[in-house]
Write a protein that holds these residues in place. Structure first.
Motif, PDB file in Angstrom:
ATOM      1  N   GLY A   1      -7.403  15.271  -6.752  1.00  0.00           N
ATOM      2  CA  GLY A   1      -6.696  14.565  -7.823  1.00  0.00           C
ATOM      3  C   GLY A   1      -6.808  13.052  -7.679  1.00  0.00           C
TER       4      GLY A   1
ATOM      5  N   ASP B   1     -10.823  19.450 -11.717  1.00  0.00           N
ATOM      6  CA  ASP B   1     -10.090  19.291 -10.458  1.00  0.00           C
ATOM      7  C   ASP B   1      -9.276  20.564 -10.233  1.00  0.00           C
TER       8      ASP B   1
ATOM      9  N   ARG C   1       3.071  13.310   0.439  1.00  0.00           N
ATOM     10  CA  ARG C   1       2.677  13.246  -0.972  1.00  0.00           C
ATOM     11  C   ARG C   1       3.883  13.190  -1.902  1.00  0.00           C
TER      12      ARG C   1
ATOM     13  N   ARG D   1       6.236  18.074  -4.469  1.00  0.00           N
ATOM     14  CA  ARG D   1       5.858  19.343  -5.089  1.00  0.00           C
ATOM     15  C   ARG D   1       6.494  20.513  -4.346  1.00  0.00           C
TER      16      ARG D   1
HETATM   17 MG    MG Z   1      -4.362  17.952  -7.106  1.00  0.00          MG
END
Ligand code: MG
Ligand code: AP5
Ligand code: ZN
Length: 231
Positions: free
Chosen positions: A36, A106, A144, A177
């Motif tokens: 990404g 992706d 992340r 996430r």
């Molecule tokens: Mg990704």
């Protein structure tokens, strides 16, 4: 040096011309390999859109659509969403006008049946694999942060937003996430090695595979990609 598109199209490459050439690129790589992040850079360099099946699915979950409801349990368990679901979704997306002059994929394909379905609807120029060892990935994932509105991805150290926990692009709040917990990450890595890594052989047999080191920082990865793609 071999290139991903025919030598005849190797003219001075400004964005418009690259777009017109219709470069159709697949980004392969483990979860957290940086697909990404690299895609957001290549969108600018190549002048084509990037399609992340993961982002489409996360948006569907956020909006609580039937697609989202059926995908959530697979994603939270670190498993792949069934082929027929993602293939249908991908076909619908690349039929849109903005994909006519090329695209970056992706996170699709992730299985051999997905790759075969893609071969039926598009001529892929190149599959670029980002090589990153599992232990590097496990460390990366804990830092992340993502924007669920526009799909932008950050890292608390390697790529922090200008304002903590706020998306630079759209101003939405950044989140972790739900599939980035260590245990789910390990499961996603297993899924990758079992089901997605064989795609390297699939594209190698077609003469379309390029592999680059994805463990050397974001700017280095961008440089390796530009060299490998001949941009
Ligand atoms: Mg990704
Ligand atoms: P998806 O959203 O595609 O997740 P993934 O493949 O697991 O990959 P990630 O998005 O986690 O990582 P990335 O490679 O994009 O890395 P990033 O750039 O964020 O899919 C999620 C789920 O959806 C799947 O598990 C599955 O259930 C389902 N799904 C999706 N597509 C499917 C399909 N086709 N078939 C079936 N199911 C499907 O980078 C990671 C972090 O590292 C970031 O914080 C970033 O800032 C940092 N970083 C990036 N590059 C570097 C670098 N070079 N150095 C240091 N840090 C870096
Ligand atoms: Zn955003």
């Amino acid at each position: 040096k071999t290139r991903c598109w025919p030598a005849s199209t190797r003219v001075s490459l400004n964005k418009r011309e690259v777009g017109d050439m219709g470069m159709k690129l697949i980004l392969l790589g483990a979860p957290g390999a940086g697909k990404g992040t690299l895609a957001s850079y290549l969108i600018e360099q190549m002048g084509v859109p990037s399609i992340s099946t993961g982002n489409i699915l996360r948006e569907a979950i956020k909006n609580n659509t039937p697609l989202g409801q059926s995908a959530k349990e697979y994603m939270d368990a670190g498993k792949l969403v069934p082929d027929e679901v993602v293939i249908g979704m991908l076909k619908e997306r690349i039929a849109k006008r903005d994909c006519k002059s090329g695209f970056i994929l992706d996170g699709f394909p992730r299985t051999i049946p997905q790759a075969e379905a893609l071969d039926e609807i598009a001529h892929i120029d190149c599959a670029l694999s980002l090589e990153v060892a599992d232990d590097v990935i496990e460390k990366r994932m804990t830092g992340r942060r993502v924007c669920l509105r526009c799909g932008a991805t950050y890292h608390v150290e390697a790529n922090p937003p200008r304002v903590k926990d706020v998306c630079d692009i759209c101003g939405d709040k950044l989140v972790i996430r739900s599939d980035d917990q260590a245990e789910v990450v390990r499961h996603r890595l297993e899924t990758y090695h079992e089901q997605t890594e064989p795609l390297k052989g699939y594209y190698e047999a077609q003469g379309k595979l390029k592999s680059i080191d994805g463990a050397q920082g974001i700017t280095a990865t961008e440089k390796f990609a530009v060299e490998a793609l001949g941009l």
